[in-house]
Design an enzyme around this catalytic site. Structure first.
Site, mmCIF file in Angstrom:
data_model
loop_
_atom_site.group_PDB
_atom_site.id
_atom_site.type_symbol
_atom_site.label_atom_id
_atom_site.label_comp_id
_atom_site.label_asym_id
_atom_site.label_seq_id
_atom_site.Cartn_x
_atom_site.Cartn_y
_atom_site.Cartn_z
ATOM 1 N N GLU A 69 -23.099 -41.848 27.750
ATOM 2 C CA GLU A 69 -23.451 -40.425 27.522
ATOM 3 C C GLU A 69 -24.850 -40.131 28.088
ATOM 4 O O GLU A 69 -25.047 -39.162 28.826
ATOM 5 C CB GLU A 69 -23.389 -40.163 26.015
ATOM 6 C CG GLU A 69 -23.943 -38.845 25.517
ATOM 7 C CD GLU A 69 -23.925 -38.808 23.970
ATOM 8 O OE1 GLU A 69 -22.875 -39.094 23.361
ATOM 9 O OE2 GLU A 69 -24.977 -38.496 23.370
ATOM 10 N N HIS A 108 -20.656 -46.133 24.350
ATOM 11 C CA HIS A 108 -20.277 -44.733 24.629
ATOM 12 C C HIS A 108 -21.542 -43.885 24.762
ATOM 13 O O HIS A 108 -21.697 -43.087 25.684
ATOM 14 C CB HIS A 108 -19.382 -44.214 23.489
ATOM 15 C CG HIS A 108 -19.245 -42.722 23.442
ATOM 16 N ND1 HIS A 108 -20.248 -41.891 22.974
ATOM 17 C CD2 HIS A 108 -18.242 -41.885 23.825
ATOM 18 C CE1 HIS A 108 -19.865 -40.638 23.059
ATOM 19 N NE2 HIS A 108 -18.647 -40.603 23.578
ATOM 20 N N ASN A 109 -22.453 -44.063 23.811
ATOM 21 C CA ASN A 109 -23.679 -43.255 23.848
ATOM 22 C C ASN A 109 -24.558 -43.616 25.054
ATOM 23 O O ASN A 109 -25.197 -42.744 25.635
ATOM 24 C CB ASN A 109 -24.461 -43.422 22.546
ATOM 25 C CG ASN A 109 -23.851 -42.601 21.424
ATOM 26 O OD1 ASN A 109 -22.666 -42.305 21.444
ATOM 27 N ND2 ASN A 109 -24.649 -42.234 20.441
ATOM 28 N N LYS A 150 -19.028 -47.628 20.255
ATOM 29 C CA LYS A 150 -19.663 -46.305 20.131
ATOM 30 C C LYS A 150 -21.076 -46.327 20.725
ATOM 31 O O LYS A 150 -21.522 -45.362 21.355
ATOM 32 C CB LYS A 150 -19.712 -45.870 18.656
ATOM 33 C CG LYS A 150 -20.457 -44.536 18.427
ATOM 34 C CD LYS A 150 -19.809 -43.394 19.163
ATOM 35 C CE LYS A 150 -20.442 -42.045 19.133
ATOM 36 N NZ LYS A 150 -21.671 -41.707 18.571
ATOM 37 N N SER A 188 -17.190 -39.874 17.404
ATOM 38 C CA SER A 188 -17.850 -39.064 18.439
ATOM 39 C C SER A 188 -17.257 -37.673 18.516
ATOM 40 O O SER A 188 -16.094 -37.459 18.214
ATOM 41 C CB SER A 188 -17.712 -39.739 19.806
ATOM 42 O OG SER A 188 -18.351 -38.951 20.787
HETATM 43 C C1 6PG Z 1 -21.381 -38.303 19.758
HETATM 44 C C2 6PG Z 1 -22.847 -38.295 20.064
HETATM 45 C C3 6PG Z 1 -23.640 -38.283 18.800
HETATM 46 C C4 6PG Z 1 -25.046 -37.801 19.005
HETATM 47 C C5 6PG Z 1 -25.895 -38.760 19.729
HETATM 48 C C6 6PG Z 1 -27.163 -38.117 20.213
HETATM 49 O O1 6PG Z 1 -20.736 -39.184 20.269
HETATM 50 O O2 6PG Z 1 -20.927 -37.423 19.018
HETATM 51 O O3 6PG Z 1 -23.185 -39.396 20.828
HETATM 52 O O4 6PG Z 1 -23.515 -39.551 18.226
HETATM 53 O O5 6PG Z 1 -25.040 -36.596 19.656
HETATM 54 O O6 6PG Z 1 -26.176 -39.795 18.855
HETATM 55 O O7 6PG Z 1 -27.984 -39.135 20.530
HETATM 56 P P1 6PG Z 1 -29.497 -38.928 20.915
HETATM 57 O O8 6PG Z 1 -30.110 -38.084 19.816
HETATM 58 O O9 6PG Z 1 -30.052 -40.290 20.973
HETATM 59 O O10 6PG Z 1 -29.476 -38.192 22.213
#
Ligand code: 6PG
Length: 475
Positions: free
Chosen positions: A187, A183-184, A180, A125
């Protein structure tokens, strides 16, 4: 000097290569577009050598080999692994650093295991910048296979505020990719909450752009300090050539690549309530219906009505509400990780996960510090909201959080993030919920059975016949 193979030289792959080279790692580079490998090898000088085929990439490496894959998730990852596996030998290691679906990782690990090749799943990430200067890395897979690589990845990882590296083996098997994914999901939910706060300030309170920007900048330096809050300030500080804030020209539709949906699916699959993680995905889907929303607004009228009330109070309430809701989102994420871990036996320690998330990753925030401490003190903590320090933070904003949700609803402003997170916390604090009525209805129409407080076991009732009569003169 250690030597690694790196396959997939897109933005993430190339930046990780640069980061690795900065830390004295020599790289054999391969990309389906040969020019990409040549260019990067030239840039890296003595630390980069281009390979023209997967077989050549393998041949360029000393045994036992390690090849880091940074290719798109799904079929391209399967193809990349297959193209290497044929040339690898027992004891070699592949690392999938993409946003892989964790069940795919488990399947691939089993397939590679047949050739005694280890596949490690790394959740990486921090985006392109993180890859270049220090990502957070959530590693999963065989402990011994990872051991000799730990110094390299510890060196290239981000540092938490206390200078500890944001690299850790979070567990066996597909644990890294599952962590991960969650995590997303977190996010998505944190971004949704920030977006709802922005929307309320700008479009309900109708504050001038500069004022909203200043509010966000203040929040970003206080208890809400986080990378995503900083991204929001940057978004508001960016202006077009004519001086118009760029945000005013950005179409209000959010795309997604699938990891948020995997998180929501996992919550449903493991039976874990994670409503805000799911709502954040639904909210993106809703945002994508731009034309339908415009047509409905034209036909039915906008739901939003002019604000009446104390704007200053709402601004102050929003800051408190954001903090409380952010904790509730993290509580949902950690309970989901615990449920999946219980099922798969990955051996995830939540304190390790929280520590890795303190730096480099997209959800890094000052909140992760007390969360890491809470899990370190009590690894069996079943919900972060039950930890007194964190609960006090949530409870401190209780009235304000309600005020935000009530005000938004009263004015017709959708706040699925704030509302679902509050319902989650309220639900957890309600010892007796509405589900007695659901259990009764299920037994009435389907004889599904129910539990009783007064007698153990499953029960069916001889339900009263339908009688809709009302008392005479009653209301
Ligand atoms: C990270 C982000 C990265 C990416 C996402 C965006 O941890 O660096 O999460 O993996 O920015 O996958 O996800 P979306 O395109 O689904 O918003």
């Amino acid at each position: 000097m250690t030597m690694l193979g790196l396959m997939g030289l897109g933005v993430m792959g190339a930046n990780l290569a640069r980061n690795l080279a900065d830390h004295d790692v020599k790289l054999a580079l391969y990309d389906p577009a040969p020019a990409a490998a040549d260019r990067l090898a030239q840039e890296l000088g003595a630390r980069g050598v281009a390979s023209t085929t997967p077989a050549a990439l393998v041949a360029a490496l000393p045994a036992p080999r390690t090849i880091f894959l940074l290719v798109p998730a799904g079929a391209p990852t399967d193809a990349a692994i297959d193209s290497l596996l044929a040339h690898l030998a027992a004891g070699d290691v592949m690392i999938d650093g993409g946003n892989a679906f964790y069940r795919d990782t488990a399947r691939r690990q089993a397939a590679c295991g047949k050739a005694n090749v280890h596949l490690l799943g790394f959740g990486v990430s921090g985006g392109a910048e993180g890859a270049r200067h220090g990502p957070a890395i959530m590693a999963g897979g065989n402990r011994e296979a990872l051991q000799r690589l730990e110094p390299i990845f510890t060196a290239i990882a981000a540092r938490a505020p206390d200078n500890t590296p944001c690299f850790a083996r979070v567990g066996d098997g597909a644990a890294g990719h599952f962590v991960k994914t969650v995590h997303n999901g977190i996010e998505y939910a944190h971004m949704q909450l920030i977006a709802e706060a922005w929307h309320l300030l700008r479009r309900l309170l109708r504050l001038p752009h500069e004022k909203v920007r200043d509010i966000f900048a203040r929040w970003a330096q206080g208890a809400l300090s986080s990378f995503l809050m900083e991204c929001a300030v940057r978004a508001l500080d960016t202006v077009d050539a004519d001086g118009t804030p760029l945000i005013e020209r950005i179409v209000d539709t959010a795309e997604q690549k699938g990891t948020g949906q995997w998180t929501a699916n996992a919550a449903l699959e493991y039976g874990v309530p994670a409503p805000t993680l799911a709502e954040a995905v639904h909210a993106r889907c809703l945002s994508a219906l731009k034309q339908a929303r415009q047509a409905a607004e034209a036909a039915l009228g906008s739901s939003t009505i002019a604000f009446s009330g104390d704007a200053g109070a709402l601004i102050a309430a929003l800051e408190r509400a954001l903090l409380s809701a952010n904790v509730a989102v993290l509580a949902q994420g950690f309970t989901l990780i615990a449920a999946a871990d219980a099922e798969h036996g990955w051996g995830i320690e939540p304190a390790v996960v929280a520590r890795v998330w303190r730096g480099g990753c997209i959800i890094r925030s000052t909140l992760l510090e007390p969360i890491a401490a809470a899990f370190a003190a009590n690894p069996k903590l079943d919900n972060l909201l039950r930890e007194p320090v964190l609960w006090r933070r949530v409870a401190a904003g209780d009235a304000e959080w309600r005020q935000v949700v009530v005000t938004a609803i009263a004015h017709g402003v959708p706040v699925p993030g704030f509302a679902s997170a509050l319902a989650y916390v309220d639900g957890l604090r309600t010892g007796r919920l509405w589900a007695d009525m659901i259990a009764a209805q299920r037994d009435i129409f389907g004889q599904h059975g129910f539990a009783r407080f007064d007698t153990p076991g499953r029960h069916h009732a001889d339900w009263a016949p339908l009688d809709l009569s009302l008392p005479q003169g009653g209301h």
